[in-house]
Motif scaffolding. Structure first.
Motif, PDB file in Angstrom:
ATOM      1  N   MET A 135       0.853  -1.192   0.000  1.00  0.00           N
ATOM      2  CA  MET A 135       0.000   0.000   0.000  1.00  0.00           C
ATOM      3  C   MET A 135       0.887   1.240   0.000  1.00  0.00           C
ATOM      4  O   MET A 135       1.467   1.597   1.029  1.00  0.00           O
ATOM      5  CB  MET A 135      -0.921   0.005   1.222  1.00  0.00           C
ATOM      6  CG  MET A 135      -1.852  -1.190   1.279  1.00  0.00           C
ATOM      7  SD  MET A 135      -3.091  -1.037   2.596  1.00  0.00           S
ATOM      8  CE  MET A 135      -4.313   0.013   1.788  1.00  0.00           C
TER       9      MET A 135
ATOM     10  N   HIS B  83       0.422   3.752   2.738  1.00  0.00           N
ATOM     11  CA  HIS B  83       0.629   3.315   4.122  1.00  0.00           C
ATOM     12  C   HIS B  83       2.067   2.897   4.378  1.00  0.00           C
ATOM     13  O   HIS B  83       2.449   2.665   5.522  1.00  0.00           O
ATOM     14  CB  HIS B  83      -0.288   2.126   4.461  1.00  0.00           C
ATOM     15  CG  HIS B  83      -1.747   2.459   4.417  1.00  0.00           C
ATOM     16  ND1 HIS B  83      -2.723   1.528   4.728  1.00  0.00           N
ATOM     17  CD2 HIS B  83      -2.395   3.611   4.106  1.00  0.00           C
ATOM     18  CE1 HIS B  83      -3.917   2.098   4.586  1.00  0.00           C
ATOM     19  NE2 HIS B  83      -3.740   3.360   4.209  1.00  0.00           N
TER      20      HIS B  83
ATOM     21  N   HIS C 258       3.505   0.020   3.660  1.00  0.00           N
ATOM     22  CA  HIS C 258       3.730  -1.385   4.025  1.00  0.00           C
ATOM     23  C   HIS C 258       3.494  -2.281   2.824  1.00  0.00           C
ATOM     24  O   HIS C 258       2.850  -1.902   1.858  1.00  0.00           O
ATOM     25  CB  HIS C 258       2.879  -1.813   5.219  1.00  0.00           C
ATOM     26  CG  HIS C 258       1.399  -1.772   4.980  1.00  0.00           C
ATOM     27  ND1 HIS C 258       0.743  -2.718   4.228  1.00  0.00           N
ATOM     28  CD2 HIS C 258       0.461  -0.895   5.389  1.00  0.00           C
ATOM     29  CE1 HIS C 258      -0.546  -2.417   4.195  1.00  0.00           C
ATOM     30  NE2 HIS C 258      -0.742  -1.300   4.876  1.00  0.00           N
TER      31      HIS C 258
ATOM     32  N   MET D 176      -6.572  -4.837   4.405  1.00  0.00           N
ATOM     33  CA  MET D 176      -7.277  -3.611   4.798  1.00  0.00           C
ATOM     34  C   MET D 176      -7.788  -2.915   3.537  1.00  0.00           C
ATOM     35  O   MET D 176      -7.274  -3.158   2.445  1.00  0.00           O
ATOM     36  CB  MET D 176      -6.387  -2.671   5.614  1.00  0.00           C
ATOM     37  CG  MET D 176      -5.184  -2.135   4.895  1.00  0.00           C
ATOM     38  SD  MET D 176      -4.181  -1.077   5.974  1.00  0.00           S
ATOM     39  CE  MET D 176      -3.387  -2.290   7.006  1.00  0.00           C
TER      40      MET D 176
END
Ligand SMILES: [Cu+2]
Length: 148
Positions: A92, A95, A97, A123
């Protein structure tokens, strides 16, 4: 001896700073994906050596559900590439990660089609799936965007 008023201010400032930092973090997590994302599931690889198409085995893709993808690799003129080596990573971008799993090719299905197992998106938001493809024309890469 410390000034009690100054000390009380200092004590208050700790949770205020923590809340501010958490707020920035949450705001970053909540930012919408870029409006101009290419969501196509079939495209030329970055150097144009191949065309890659992906078929997620789950439609719509559900957050948190392990599933497989089928990847099809052809030459630009549409000839199936039967001997490609494919590795998968992703994550992502907003994000910072990666994928929660390590997907890999589990079978060469023939006809330029490859089964990938171990796909999971844990997510909602914007994910990228990067394929590194090595075949007769050489190594190339391609990135697919997924928004959940
Ligand atoms: Cu994330």
């Amino acid at each position: 001896m410390s000034n009690p008023i100054t000390r009380r201010r200092l004590l208050w400032s700790v949770p205020v700073i923590l809340i501010a930092v958490a707020g920035v973090g949450v705001a970053k997590m909540m930012q919408p994906p870029p409006a101009d994302l290419d969501l196509s599931l079939a495209k030329p690889t970055d150097q144009g050596l191949y065309t890659a198409a992906v078929e997620p085995g789950l439609s719509p893709i559900a957050v948190g559900t392990m599933h497989g993808w089928v990847v099809s690799i052809t030459t630009p003129d549409g000839t199936p590439v039967e001997t490609a080596e494919i590795t998968v990573d992703g994550g992502m971008p907003q994000h910072g990660h990666g994928l929660p799993t390590e997907p890999e090719v589990s079978a060469n299905l023939g006809g330029g089609r490859y089964q990938i197992e171990g796909m999971k998106f844990n997510m909602p938001g914007w994910w990228v799936v990067n394929l590194a493809v090595d075949g007769p024309a050489g190594p190339d890469t391609v990135t697919f965007n997924i928004v959940l």
